[in-house]
Design an enzyme around this catalytic site. Structure first.
Site: not given
Length: 356
Positions: A77-78
């Protein structure tokens, strides 16, 4: 057979790209029930595990992957590292980067490929990445982090992302950076990608089902993306208020609506990076979609998918919002295929075609 473990798979951008590159995904893992909701429809033969990757300890991974895998791929997850967000140091999602590398150490593949936002290499985030990489053993040859743009590999979108590659020198030949990024792809424009969809029509009596029009000019890119059935989903047009339509009509190709900050796509240009917005746990913020080059509306989920590199038979969520979240969160299958094809060349012996 070349096999993969796909972490944080979402709807399956990396899964699709790896399939096109000749890999078989032995297991895909994601915890988000919305973003992964169509995974089974698109990859019915691929085992999918709805789980937190932090729960995948050594014993569980051994049971799930008794024969191991050739590679581990994934895009942790960025949002915790994105320059568009708050990037809070206490965001629990930051720890998932380390989980990716922990699983690499546990599974011991021949290679790994990790993708994330450019913000990951910002000074406040880089120590997190460096610590994760340093947790690997000395047998690993690391290439990156390097920022690559999907448009340089044939995607019609300007999507710059950080990639980190790792290769176990004991299990495969190690490519150079030039080997990894080699591409003979031609530049694909917005017009190449979506113009044929302007004459698509809804199938009477069906919900969210569309058919291609009799457009005499279909680009090679669009032809490749078209479904064999001649029909597709996800092309719902957004209805805007009359005042909004008047405002959109004033925005030229390549321009920006001064109120809502909607960017008008240019037929001759590239699509800007498609954003995901947030889920209900983070406020349910919808990312601004670009405006169609000539129609006064935002682009449809199917047009987003074309621009990201997904074929028309790929299924997303039944709602516009979640479909666009899926696409904005995904790795472009086009750059995924190109990079994994290049890696595949080094999983062969130096003097023959036998896979290691």
């Amino acid at each position: 057979m070349l096999t993969l473990l796909d972490l944080f798979s979402g709807c399956g951008g990396l899964t699709l790209g790896s399939k096109m590159a000749g890999f078989v995904t032995e297991l895909a893992v994601d915890i988000d029930p919305i973003l992964s909701s169509s995974f089974g429809a698109n990859f019915p033969a691929t085992p999918f595990l709805a789980a937190d990757v932090a729960s995948l300890n050594s014993a569980r991974l051994k049971a799930l992957l008794p024969n191991g895998v050739s590679g581990v791929v994934g895009g942790p997850p960025c949002q915790a590292f994105s320059g568009m967000g708050k990037g809070l140091a206490d965001d629990p999602r930051r720890s998932l980067l380390g989980e990716f590398f922990r699983i690499v150490s546990t599974v011991k593949p021949a290679f790994f490929l990790m993708e994330n936002v450019p913000g990951l290499v910002f000074p406040n985030n880089r120590p997190v990445l460096d610590a994760a990489i340093n947790s690997l053993g000395s047998s690993w040859e690391i290439i990156g982090p390097i920022i690559l743009d999907a448009s340089d590999f044939g995607a019609p979108t300007k999507r710059r992302r950080v990639f980190v590659f790792g290769f176990d020198k004991r299990k495969m030949r190690v490519p150079t950076l030039n080997d990894l990024v080699e591409s003979d792809a031609y530049r694909v424009s917005v017009e190449d990608a979506i113009k044929d969809l302007t004459v698509a029509s809804a199938v009477a009596g069906a919900t969210d089902l569309w058919r291609y029009g009799s457009d005499s000019v279909v680009s090679p890119y669009a032809q490749k993306m078209r479904s064999s059935s001649g029909q597709f989903t996800g092309h719902q047009l957004t209805e805007h208020k009359p005042s909004t339509l008047e405002r959109f009509a004033l925005v030229p190709q390549g321009g920006v609506d001064p109120v809502g900050k909607y960017k008008r796509l240019s037929w001759a240009g590239l699509c800007p990076t498609l954003r995901a917005g947030t889920g209900s746990d983070r406020g349910s913020y919808q990312a601004v979609r670009p405006l169609h080059p000539v129609e006064n509306r935002v682009i449809t989920p199917r047009e987003c998918a074309r621009l990201q590199g997904f074929p028309d038979d790929f299924i997303f969520h039944s709602t516009v919002w979640h479909s666009c979240r899926m696409i904005g969160n995904s790795v472009s299958p086009i750059i995924a295929e190109a990079l994994l094809r290049n890696i595949r060349n080094f999983l062969k012996g130096p003097s023959d075609n036998e896979m290691l």
